[in-house]
Design an enzyme around this catalytic site. Sequence first.
Site, PDB file in Angstrom:
ATOM      1  N   ASN A  22       6.018  -1.795  -2.668  1.00  0.00           N
ATOM      2  CA  ASN A  22       5.038  -1.716  -1.579  1.00  0.00           C
ATOM      3  C   ASN A  22       3.796  -2.520  -1.976  1.00  0.00           C
ATOM      4  OD1 ASN A  22       2.705  -0.789  -0.124  1.00  0.00           O
ATOM      5  ND2 ASN A  22       3.939   0.873   0.676  1.00  0.00           N
ATOM      6  N   HIS A  68      -1.458  -2.603  -1.284  1.00  0.00           N
ATOM      7  CA  HIS A  68      -2.748  -2.618  -1.983  1.00  0.00           C
ATOM      8  C   HIS A  68      -3.178  -3.997  -2.476  1.00  0.00           C
ATOM      9  CE1 HIS A  68      -3.203   1.428  -1.036  1.00  0.00           C
ATOM     10  NE2 HIS A  68      -2.168   1.826  -1.751  1.00  0.00           N
ATOM     11  N   HIS A  91       3.060  -1.308   5.114  1.00  0.00           N
ATOM     12  CA  HIS A  91       2.703  -0.345   6.160  1.00  0.00           C
ATOM     13  C   HIS A  91       1.647  -0.992   7.050  1.00  0.00           C
ATOM     14  CE1 HIS A  91       1.284   4.087   7.028  1.00  0.00           C
ATOM     15  NE2 HIS A  91       1.502   3.396   8.130  1.00  0.00           N
ATOM     16  N   ARG A 118      -0.831  -0.301   9.524  1.00  0.00           N
ATOM     17  CA  ARG A 118      -1.507   0.880  10.084  1.00  0.00           C
ATOM     18  C   ARG A 118      -2.247   0.532  11.368  1.00  0.00           C
ATOM     19  NH1 ARG A 118      -3.026   5.541   7.468  1.00  0.00           N
ATOM     20  NH2 ARG A 118      -1.901   5.916   5.537  1.00  0.00           N
ATOM     21  N   ARG A 163      -6.159  -1.346   8.010  1.00  0.00           N
ATOM     22  CA  ARG A 163      -7.040  -1.305   6.827  1.00  0.00           C
ATOM     23  C   ARG A 163      -6.559  -2.215   5.700  1.00  0.00           C
ATOM     24  NH1 ARG A 163      -6.007   4.802   4.678  1.00  0.00           N
ATOM     25  NH2 ARG A 163      -6.532   5.271   6.823  1.00  0.00           N
ATOM     26  N   GLU A 216       6.878   0.200   7.205  1.00  0.00           N
ATOM     27  CA  GLU A 216       6.487   1.597   7.441  1.00  0.00           C
ATOM     28  C   GLU A 216       5.568   1.595   8.653  1.00  0.00           C
ATOM     29  OE1 GLU A 216       4.429   2.826   3.975  1.00  0.00           O
ATOM     30  OE2 GLU A 216       6.192   2.784   2.707  1.00  0.00           O
ATOM     31  N   THR A 227      -0.630   8.194   3.090  1.00  0.00           N
ATOM     32  CA  THR A 227       0.219   9.052   3.920  1.00  0.00           C
ATOM     33  C   THR A 227       0.313  10.453   3.315  1.00  0.00           C
ATOM     34  OG1 THR A 227       1.479   7.038   4.308  1.00  0.00           O
ATOM     35  CG2 THR A 227       2.420   9.072   5.145  1.00  0.00           C
ATOM     36  N   GLU A 273      13.854   8.985   3.601  1.00  0.00           N
ATOM     37  CA  GLU A 273      13.026   8.808   2.409  1.00  0.00           C
ATOM     38  C   GLU A 273      12.350  10.143   2.132  1.00  0.00           C
ATOM     39  OE1 GLU A 273      10.624   5.277   2.065  1.00  0.00           O
ATOM     40  OE2 GLU A 273       9.244   6.255   0.680  1.00  0.00           O
ATOM     41  N   HIS A 303       6.594   7.806  -2.793  1.00  0.00           N
ATOM     42  CA  HIS A 303       5.207   8.289  -2.777  1.00  0.00           C
ATOM     43  C   HIS A 303       4.789   8.931  -4.097  1.00  0.00           C
ATOM     44  CE1 HIS A 303       1.321   9.426  -1.288  1.00  0.00           C
ATOM     45  NE2 HIS A 303       1.553   8.606  -0.278  1.00  0.00           N
TER      46      HIS A 303
HETATM   47  N1  PXP Z   1       6.895   5.442   0.832  1.00  0.00           N
HETATM   48  C1  PXP Z   1       6.161   5.689   1.939  1.00  0.00           C
HETATM   49  C2  PXP Z   1       6.886   6.106   3.174  1.00  0.00           C
HETATM   50  C3  PXP Z   1       4.759   5.527   1.942  1.00  0.00           C
HETATM   51  O1  PXP Z   1       4.059   5.784   3.054  1.00  0.00           O
HETATM   52  C4  PXP Z   1       4.135   5.078   0.757  1.00  0.00           C
HETATM   53  C5  PXP Z   1       2.655   4.847   0.742  1.00  0.00           C
HETATM   54  O2  PXP Z   1       2.325   3.825   1.607  1.00  0.00           O
HETATM   55  C6  PXP Z   1       4.932   4.805  -0.363  1.00  0.00           C
HETATM   56  C7  PXP Z   1       6.306   5.025  -0.314  1.00  0.00           C
HETATM   57  C8  PXP Z   1       4.354   4.289  -1.641  1.00  0.00           C
HETATM   58  O3  PXP Z   1       3.564   5.255  -2.208  1.00  0.00           O
HETATM   59  P1  PXP Z   1       2.732   4.901  -3.521  1.00  0.00           P
HETATM   60  O4  PXP Z   1       1.764   3.822  -3.115  1.00  0.00           O
HETATM   61  O5  PXP Z   1       2.068   6.189  -3.874  1.00  0.00           O
HETATM   62  O6  PXP Z   1       3.703   4.412  -4.542  1.00  0.00           O
END
Ligand code: PXP
Length: 235
Positions: free
Chosen positions: A7, A10, A43, A45, A49, A70, A101, A148, A188
């Site tokens: 992901n 960030h 994601h 949003r 952001r 996402e 999330t 998931e 997550h």
């Molecule tokens: N999976 C989903 C569905 C999420 O919403 C997120 C956060 O955007 C993640 C995985 C990744 O989470 P983390 O950034 O804590 O690894």
Amino acid sequence: MADLGVNIDHVATLRQARLGIEPEPVQAAAVAEQNGADQITIHLREDRRHIQYRDLEILRKTVQTRLNLEMAATPEMVKIAKEIKPDTVTLVPEKREELTTEGGLKLNKDHKSVITELKKAGIEVSVFIEPDLEMIEFAKEIGADAVEIHTGRYANLKKQNEIDKELERIFQAAKLVKKSKMRVVAGHGLNYHNTHKLVEMDIFEEYNIGHSIISRAVFTGLAEAVYEMKTIITS
Ligand code: PXP
């Protein structure tokens, strides 16, 4: 062997801090793929952001593995998904005031039409839910292709007995997802320490990991951070 979804939200968070052009999420996706990512996850949003529409557009053209979007189950996002056609859509809950999330999606009857519409457009649909057996059965009933499991609670626990209990809850949930013939994914709060316990279960087909990989990349570079995580999930 399990797949790693990286992901890259960030990377975009850092870019948006100055509303500028760097760091470039598209470049991050390419580096992640070159170092073992099997999927790029983003994601988009409602408040934009971090990831922007243009990121999604470019990534659709450049990602060589799979693109997992996402998104909230809103008419705006369904329209965007149908335009862009990511390989997978992961339906997530979304609140403007949250930092990330919080908690899994509370599936209801209304999600069925969203899932049906996305599947008709040729998109695999995953749902991000708590390790809750009833919710998993309902996900199957309304046509989800994958589940998931939200591992955020596990990641935040400190007491060993509570951690063990949550791991057992996650394992039972993952078994039910598999038995229900859906793809089983975890995500997550996973990092270089807590992911091992999930890997030991030998049941997850994919992990979606963001914050810890991007955080480590600040010190080691993204290539090494992705490679190290890939080593953990394939060990
Ligand atoms: N999976 C989903 C569905 C999420 O919403 C997120 C956060 O955007 C993640 C995985 C990744 O989470 P983390 O950034 O804590 O690894």
